[in-house]
Design a protein around this motif. Structure first.
Motif, PDB file in Angstrom:
ATOM      1  N   ILE A  26      48.204  46.529  36.859  1.00  0.00           N
ATOM      2  CA  ILE A  26      47.728  45.752  35.871  1.00  0.00           C
ATOM      3  C   ILE A  26      47.537  44.558  36.062  1.00  0.00           C
ATOM      4  CG2 ILE A  26      47.961  47.435  34.409  1.00  0.00           C
ATOM      5  CD1 ILE A  26      49.748  45.637  32.648  1.00  0.00           C
ATOM      6  N   GLY A  27      46.672  43.738  35.644  1.00  0.00           N
ATOM      7  CA  GLY A  27      46.727  42.212  35.447  1.00  0.00           C
ATOM      8  C   GLY A  27      46.627  41.446  37.000  1.00  0.00           C
ATOM      9  N   ASN A  28      45.923  42.243  38.032  1.00  0.00           N
ATOM     10  CA  ASN A  28      45.780  41.878  39.215  1.00  0.00           C
ATOM     11  C   ASN A  28      44.985  40.488  39.351  1.00  0.00           C
ATOM     12  OD1 ASN A  28      47.447  43.806  40.374  1.00  0.00           O
ATOM     13  ND2 ASN A  28      45.583  45.353  40.152  1.00  0.00           N
ATOM     14  N   LYS A  29      43.764  40.353  38.687  1.00  0.00           N
ATOM     15  CA  LYS A  29      42.979  39.296  38.640  1.00  0.00           C
ATOM     16  C   LYS A  29      43.645  37.937  37.812  1.00  0.00           C
ATOM     17  CE  LYS A  29      38.286  37.748  37.739  1.00  0.00           C
ATOM     18  NZ  LYS A  29      36.784  38.148  37.274  1.00  0.00           N
ATOM     19  N   MET A  30      44.262  38.608  36.857  1.00  0.00           N
ATOM     20  CA  MET A  30      45.240  37.227  36.071  1.00  0.00           C
ATOM     21  C   MET A  30      46.304  36.924  36.796  1.00  0.00           C
ATOM     22  SD  MET A  30      47.275  38.145  32.608  1.00  0.00           S
ATOM     23  CE  MET A  30      48.587  38.967  33.176  1.00  0.00           C
ATOM     24  N   PHE A  31      46.738  37.373  38.014  1.00  0.00           N
ATOM     25  CA  PHE A  31      47.842  36.898  38.843  1.00  0.00           C
ATOM     26  C   PHE A  31      47.129  36.448  40.005  1.00  0.00           C
ATOM     27  CE2 PHE A  31      50.391  40.124  36.446  1.00  0.00           C
ATOM     28  CZ  PHE A  31      50.987  39.062  35.609  1.00  0.00           C
ATOM     29  N   ASP A  32      45.990  36.120  40.095  1.00  0.00           N
ATOM     30  CA  ASP A  32      45.422  35.344  41.457  1.00  0.00           C
ATOM     31  C   ASP A  32      45.981  34.202  41.802  1.00  0.00           C
ATOM     32  OD1 ASP A  32      43.672  37.687  41.777  1.00  0.00           O
ATOM     33  OD2 ASP A  32      41.882  36.697  41.152  1.00  0.00           O
ATOM     34  N   LYS A  33      46.214  33.510  40.587  1.00  0.00           N
ATOM     35  CA  LYS A  33      46.792  32.034  40.847  1.00  0.00           C
ATOM     36  C   LYS A  33      48.119  32.040  41.607  1.00  0.00           C
ATOM     37  CE  LYS A  33      44.246  29.263  37.532  1.00  0.00           C
ATOM     38  NZ  LYS A  33      44.267  28.414  36.335  1.00  0.00           N
ATOM     39  N   PHE A  34      48.931  32.908  40.935  1.00  0.00           N
ATOM     40  CA  PHE A  34      50.461  33.461  41.323  1.00  0.00           C
ATOM     41  C   PHE A  34      50.273  33.732  42.736  1.00  0.00           C
ATOM     42  CE2 PHE A  34      53.837  36.136  42.461  1.00  0.00           C
ATOM     43  CZ  PHE A  34      54.966  35.374  41.823  1.00  0.00           C
ATOM     44  N   LYS A  35      49.528  34.712  43.311  1.00  0.00           N
ATOM     45  CA  LYS A  35      49.291  35.104  44.552  1.00  0.00           C
ATOM     46  C   LYS A  35      48.825  33.833  45.428  1.00  0.00           C
ATOM     47  CE  LYS A  35      46.622  38.644  42.968  1.00  0.00           C
ATOM     48  NZ  LYS A  35      45.987  39.867  43.159  1.00  0.00           N
ATOM     49  N   SER A  36      47.943  32.889  44.725  1.00  0.00           N
ATOM     50  CA  SER A  36      47.691  31.817  45.888  1.00  0.00           C
ATOM     51  C   SER A  36      48.934  31.105  46.207  1.00  0.00           C
ATOM     52  CB  SER A  36      46.609  31.050  45.119  1.00  0.00           C
ATOM     53  OG  SER A  36      47.161  30.250  44.104  1.00  0.00           O
ATOM     54  N   VAL A  37      49.791  31.026  45.593  1.00  0.00           N
ATOM     55  CA  VAL A  37      51.231  30.066  45.667  1.00  0.00           C
ATOM     56  C   VAL A  37      52.281  30.726  46.291  1.00  0.00           C
ATOM     57  CG1 VAL A  37      50.432  28.385  44.018  1.00  0.00           C
ATOM     58  CG2 VAL A  37      52.037  30.125  43.488  1.00  0.00           C
ATOM     59  N   ALA A  38      52.152  32.271  46.122  1.00  0.00           N
ATOM     60  CA  ALA A  38      53.463  32.993  46.525  1.00  0.00           C
ATOM     61  C   ALA A  38      52.912  34.602  46.631  1.00  0.00           C
ATOM     62  CB  ALA A  38      54.432  33.188  45.173  1.00  0.00           C
ATOM     63  N   LYS A  39      51.686  34.656  47.551  1.00  0.00           N
ATOM     64  CA  LYS A  39      51.296  35.862  47.756  1.00  0.00           C
ATOM     65  C   LYS A  39      52.215  36.981  48.317  1.00  0.00           C
ATOM     66  CE  LYS A  39      47.517  38.191  50.392  1.00  0.00           C
ATOM     67  NZ  LYS A  39      46.354  37.728  51.377  1.00  0.00           N
ATOM     68  N   SER A  40      53.336  36.602  49.340  1.00  0.00           N
ATOM     69  CA  SER A  40      54.259  37.401  49.777  1.00  0.00           C
ATOM     70  C   SER A  40      55.137  37.966  48.679  1.00  0.00           C
ATOM     71  CB  SER A  40      55.009  36.734  50.963  1.00  0.00           C
ATOM     72  OG  SER A  40      55.710  35.710  50.578  1.00  0.00           O
TER      73      SER A  40
END
Length: 307
Positions: A26-40
């Motif tokens: 859940i919340g995958n789109k909500m965490f787009d910013k997180f993934k942009s700085v810490a995708k791994s």
């Protein structure tokens, strides 16, 4: 609250490379910013929450700081054994976020209600149990939890919760706050239901009933010094929680009063969800009204108890 949480962990992850986020699909789109700085460091573990909790425990024991995020029932009761043995027993510093606490997902039925999580998790040693009432309290508690040596469970709302606290310096783990002074009568509320309790206090004032109100966002540990101080001026306590009455916040207060031999100084009335499943479907507003846990219902219950 969940958007504030997403922004906060993104900010922290930009300067701490030990932060990991695990989501139960859940919340995958909500965490787009997180993934942009810490995708791994973002892991979508799917609807396999027990496995997700075990993965988080392993990451924590490898000196990383994992945060587990999904809907409250699926990050608590569904993986209780993994929380008890994998996380708490090893004192693995995992932060467990349960979003949509209480009746936030009421329209989806009992599978999505979280009315027992406080009662269950507070019995497990070495884990904090928190219920912030707004985004500022969430931020204050989370910043402490991310540096704690112990695991933390935090039940949060879904969205649209009003801001109650202005100064986050007065908030945190193990802290309670007196929001409004009163005479003799005191409402103590935990979690997002605090906003309704504040409205109820205003309604009671119009009925010439003076009521103080306190927010208790930390259930374990409790702010025992604060509660002890409250017994000096308030003899009628009313606990308010969006949780089952058995074993919840009100029960925690009863245990505190009994253990500290203060139960003769205070008369405590508990307001919450009774011991029953909810078979009628409706949104959070409807269900709060059904159980007299909206502002009008809280006001009515307290008024009837006092007259």
């Amino acid at each position: 609250m969940r958007n504030s949480f997403a922004n906060l962990i993104t900010e922290i992850a930009t300067h701490r490379d030990d932060i990991c986020l695990l989501s139960g699909d859940i919340g995958n789109k909500m965490f787009d910013k997180f993934k942009s700085v810490a995708k791994s460091r973002f892991y979508n573990c799917g609807i396999a929450e027990a496995n997700m909790m075990s993965v988080a425990s392993g990451l924590a024991l490898c000196n990383l700081r994992p945060i587990v995020y999904t809907i409250t029932p699926f990050t608590t009761t569904r993986c209780l054994e993994q929380i008890k043995i994998g996380v708490a027993y090893h004192q693995a510093p995992v932060i467990i976020i349960g979003t949509g606490s209480g009746l936030s997902y009421a329209e989806l039925g009992p599978t999505h209600h979280s009315l027992e999580d406080i009662a269950i998790l507070k019995t497990i040693p070495d884990i904090n149990v928190l219920a912030p009432s707004d985004s500022n309290e969430l931020i204050a508690q989370f910043k402490e939890a991310i540096n704690s040596k112990f695991p933390t469970y935090m039940r949060i709302g879904k969205k649209g919760e009003p801001t109650i606290y202005k100064d986050i310096h007065e908030l945190g783990i193990g802290k309670a706050n007196l929001i409004k002074k009163g005479k003799k009568n005191l409402i103590l509320a935990t979690g997002t239901i605090l906003s309704e309790a504040i409205k109820a206090a205003e309604m009671l004032e119009k009925k010439n009933i003076s009521v103080g109100i306190a927010g208790v966002g930390s259930i374990k540990p409790l702010d025992e010094d604060f509660l002890t101080e409250m017994t000096k001026n308030y003899s009628n306590w009313f606990s308010v929680e969006e949780h089952g009455l058995i074993g919840g916040f009100g029960s925690t207060l009863l245990e505190f009063l009994s253990d500290k031999k203060l139960n003769k100084k205070v008369d405590l009335t508990r307001l919450g969800v009774p011991d029953q499943f909810i078979h009628k479907l409706g949104n959070q507003t409807y269900t709060r009204n059904f159980f007299n846990l909206d502002a009008e219902g809280i006001c009515s219950q307290i008024y009837n108890a006092l007259i």
